[in-house]
Design an enzyme around this catalytic site. Structure first.
Site, short mmCIF file in Angstrom:
data_model
loop_
_atom_site.label_atom_id
_atom_site.label_comp_id
_atom_site.label_asym_id
_atom_site.label_seq_id
_atom_site.Cartn_x
_atom_site.Cartn_y
_atom_site.Cartn_z
CG ASP A 236 -2.12 0.98 0.99
OD1 ASP A 236 -2.05 1.80 0.04
OD2 ASP A 236 -3.10 0.93 1.76
C1 BGC Z 1 -4.86 3.54 0.13
C2 BGC Z 1 -4.97 2.57 -1.05
C3 BGC Z 1 -4.75 3.33 -2.34
C4 BGC Z 1 -3.39 4.01 -2.27
C5 BGC Z 1 -3.06 4.79 -3.53
C6 BGC Z 1 -3.60 4.37 0.09
O1 BGC Z 1 -3.63 5.39 1.04
O2 BGC Z 1 -4.92 2.81 1.33
O3 BGC Z 1 -6.22 1.97 -1.07
O4 BGC Z 1 -4.84 2.46 -3.42
O5 BGC Z 1 -3.39 4.93 -1.18
O6 BGC Z 1 -3.88 5.91 -3.63
#
Ligand code: BGC
Length: 770
Positions: A236
């Site tokens: 993530d």
């Molecule tokens: C989120 C993800 C997301 C990623 C990119 C993170 O803060 O938890 O779900 O895909 O950011 O935006």
């Protein structure tokens, strides 16, 4: 892809320097993988997300929904898609998002989110499908099939046990292994094993003390070895803390760029990171780039003539269809002899509620989409109605009490008489978001007072709800005849509401999540979001309806509940079991008949109960479902297959799924609390043997098909006396043997003899790197 002469993964990996290999395991920029131009390795572009494409157009900034993104269709959020119980619809939404991604040269869409809704307080529940792993798994799989059928990779997230937003970058989810497998991993397992997603996203949190991105038990033992995942594990955004530790744990790609590639090079040179581990990660990243290149040759630098056309009008129509299919009609009581809904589209109507004029149709954070258009409910209702439709805001979105009071009086005055009042209520944006959790399940106080006063002035009130997570209706719903929950319904929210209220569409949704009366009734109430960096999942497998059912806590609206505009009967349930033990399957058939006066859809829900379980199991669990659409008077025989998993539980001692022979009940229901027909079946097979040790009791030895005879031989007649004695039978054999002066060496021979034919038990530790 930047650079259009990408070479194959296998060819390139062997020709790269250590530094180049290290560079490939972290992003090139916020959304791209790292290219290696000298080696002909292109980079690919990833973008959110689950509700529609969020390709950032300006400076990336941070990922939390900030910064501009290109216009894209905003589909209903996962709460709504989950409530549709319709894999075909979800697949079509996935396909449409993928086409928009292809048109923008995006190779991987960061979706779907299949985390389980452990607590309704999770601020990000709008991005998740259900409290139930079977439903989440089937719908998540459909989404992945949709995306990947168009040549766009999925990123199944957030792996795993990422169930709270509070302290989300550090919190440890402390969960036992059985609960992980049965509840929190099951949907991921289904998607990974049946959907071959290009990537899986490792979450921010820790699992039993070890970061998901560094968790070799999770990423290697479970995801790769047990489930056979061969795609890329991407972190993530910002979930990596130490590049070498993440690679060792099983994360292939740190996103966005994190730290210094030299840390990886140094770890290899120092021998703390085997080069073979780095090579594996590089091979997978290159295979991902190849996959993307094969699906969309040229990638980001392909000529315009290769671009995919997007029919935005068709996608908007799909968003509208999906919004209706996911809306749940919670109640529809008669007013003046007939159910209030659907309305006829004529007659005096009053619309109340600021959210009818300023709709909330998507959640906040990284899933936020820049919609191509927005259908405003008030406009759509006015368009659908033959007569003039007056409007009263009734409340402010920021809940300012002074202003609310005046708006409320005006709305109540306007409602007097025999108009039908459509009152749109919901959670303001500040109440729920990615990044923080909710603290209660209530609507803003001004909205509660409004609906109470409205219904006292005029009983013909339809409440239309807009909320990502559930709201408890306890304070207001009893007097309100009709309540329609549309969740966060996407950019076609307005036209979908008009379709539903007029009966042009039926509310096709069934609750994918229980709505309790009180927050205090919820399963994780005592330890959500957690304390001192830990959240102890003490409720175990008893999540959602699994908890309410065994505790006999009646919910306000149970899992699976939802009304339509027609009625159905389900009859002639038959269940045919074939095979035995771990090869058992069952065919469930039931006849569904539309007994009402309108065309509509019914969701057949199959629940299985284990009547003889040696572990505490839920009273019933959803194991299959199907949605059928029928004209008035029409019938259809619906057949569903149950595989061995429908009967299995995760054995904590044996650390594997087992099907315990015995009796099971297979039921069909209109909800988890409203079973309509049940059949009890017997699953044949050898009993599950847990290994006997010196710590096993005399009773356990006596009951075991191998241990019993061994005990009888070793102890002679005294063996039989011991096993039938209620006190002696509970004593561990080793203790009894010691007290009786039975030689230790002989005991060990006995244990070995029993083990030779038994299953192997392991230490049962989950989640920590070992
Ligand atoms: C989120 C993800 C997301 C990623 C990119 C993170 O803060 O938890 O779900 O895909 O950011 O935006």
């Amino acid at each position: 892809m930047a650079g259009n002469d990408s070479v194959g993964a296998g060819d390139a990996a062997g020709r790269l320097t250590l530094e180049q290999k290290a560079s490939l395991t972290s992003g090139g920029d916020f959304w791209h993988t790292q290219p290696v131009e000298e080696a002909g390795i292109a980079s690919i572009l990833m973008s959110d997300g689950p509700t529609g494409l969020r390709k950032q157009s300006g400076e990336p900034g941070v990922s939390l929904g900030m910064g501009q993104s290109v216009p894209a269709t905003c589909f209903p959020t996962a709460t709504s898609l989950g409530s549709s119980w319709d894999p075909d619809l979800v697949r079509r939404v996935g396909e449409a998002i993928a086409r928009e991604a292809r048109a923008e040269r995006v190779s991987v869409v960061l979706a779907p989110g299949v985390n389980i809704k452990r607590s309704p307080l999770c601020g990000r529940n709008f991005e998740y499908l259900s409290e139930d792993p079977h439903l989440s798994g089937e719908l998540g799989l459909a989404f992945v099939h949709g995306l990947q059928s168009q040549g766009v990779g999925a990123s199944v997230k957030h792996f795993a046990a990422n169930n709270a937003e509070t302290d989300r970058m550090r919190l440890s989810a402390d969960v036992d292994e059985r609960t992980l497998h049965e509840i929190y991993l099951a949907a991921f397992e289904r998607v990974v094993t049946a959907g071959d997603p290009w990537t899986v996203m490792a979450s921010y949190n820790k699992i039993n003390g070890t970061y998901a991105t560094e968790n070799a038990w999770l990423l290697r033992e479970v995801l790769r070895d047990a489930w056979g995942f061969d795609g890329v594990v991407v972190s993530d955004w910002g979930a990596v803390h130490d590049r070498a530790a993440a690679l060792r744990g099983g994360t292939d790609l740190a996103m966005p760029p994190f730290g210094d590639d030299d840390t990886v090079v140094d770890a290899v040179l120092a021998g703390t990171l085997p080069e073979s581990v780095l090579d594996e990660a590089v091979r997978r990243v290159l295979a991902l780039v190849d996959r993307a290149e094969a699906a969309a040759p040229g990638g980001e630098v392909a000529s315009d003539s290769d671009a995919v056309d997007v029919d935005h009008a068709a996608h908007h129509a799909l968003a509208r269809e999906a919004a209706a299919a996911g809306s749940v009609l919670l109640k529809n009581d008669p007013v003046g002899g007939a159910p209030l809904l659907p309305l006829s589209g004529s007659g005096a109507l009053l619309v109340v509620g600021e959210l009818a004029r300023t709709p909330r149709f998507q959640g906040s954070g990284s899933s936020r989409v820049n919609p191509t258009q927005v259908d405003v409910p008030l406009d759509a209702l006015r368009e659908a109605w033959a007569d003039d439709v007056p409007f009263e805001p009734g409340y402010t979105l920021d809940g300012s009490s002074e202003e609310d009071r005046a708006l409320r009086s005006a709305a109540v005055e306007a409602a007097r008489g025999n108009r039908t009042v459509v009152c749109v209520l919901g959670l303001p944006e500040s109440y729920e978001s990615e990044g923080y959790d909710r603290t209660h399940l209530d609507l803003p106080p001004g909205q509660v007072e409004l609906v109470q006063e409205l219904v006292a002035a005029n009983p013909r009130v339809v409440v239309v709800l807009a909320n990502g997570g559930i709201v408890t209706p306890v304070a207001w719903s009893r007097e309100v005849p009709a309540v329609l929950d549309t969740w966060l319904a996407g950019q076609a929210v307005g036209s979908a509401i008009a379709d539903l209220l007029t009966g042009r569409a039926e509310p096709g949704g069934r609750l994918a999540e229980t709505i309790p009366f009180r927050l205090e009734d919820t399963p994780a109430y005592l330890d959500f979001p957690g304390h001192l960096g830990h959240s102890r999942y003490g409720e175990g497998v008893f999540v959602g309806y699994r908890y309410y059912d065994v505790k006999h806590i009646p919910p306000a609206f149970p899992f699976g509940h939802g009304l339509g505009y027609t009625t159905f009967a389900q009859s002639d349930l038959s269940v045919e079991v074939t095979g035995s033990g771990e090869d058992v399957t069952a065919t469930v058939s039931v006849t569904v008949t539309n007994t009402g006066g309108r065309t509509g859809s019914e969701t057949v829900q199959v629940y299985v109960s284990d009547l003889d379980a040696p572990v505490a199991r839920p009273a019933r669990e959803l194991k299959a479902f199907a949605k059928v659409r029928l004209d008035p008077g029409a019938s259809e025989r619906v057949t569903l297959e149950l595989g061995p998993r429908a009967f299995a539980y995760w054995h904590p001692g044996l650390r594997r799924w087992v099907v315990e022979p015995g009796t099971f009940t297979v039921s069909i229901g209109a909800s988890s609390a409203d079973l309509r027909r049940s059949v009890t079946v017997t699953v044949e097979g050898d009993p599950i043997r847990t290994p006997l040790t010196a710590e096993s009791t005399v009773a356990e030895w006596g009951a075991d098909p191998v241990g019993g005879p061994l005990l009888a031989t070793a102890f002679g007649e005294r063996g039989a006396t011991l096993t039938s004695n209620p006190i002696a039978s509970e004593v561990p054999l080793g203790v009894l043997a010691g007290l009786a002066g039975f030689p230790r060496a002989k005991l060990e021979v006995l244990v070995d003899a029993a083990r030779d034919t038994g299953d192997t038990e392991t230490d049962g530790t989950a989640g920590a790197t070992r």
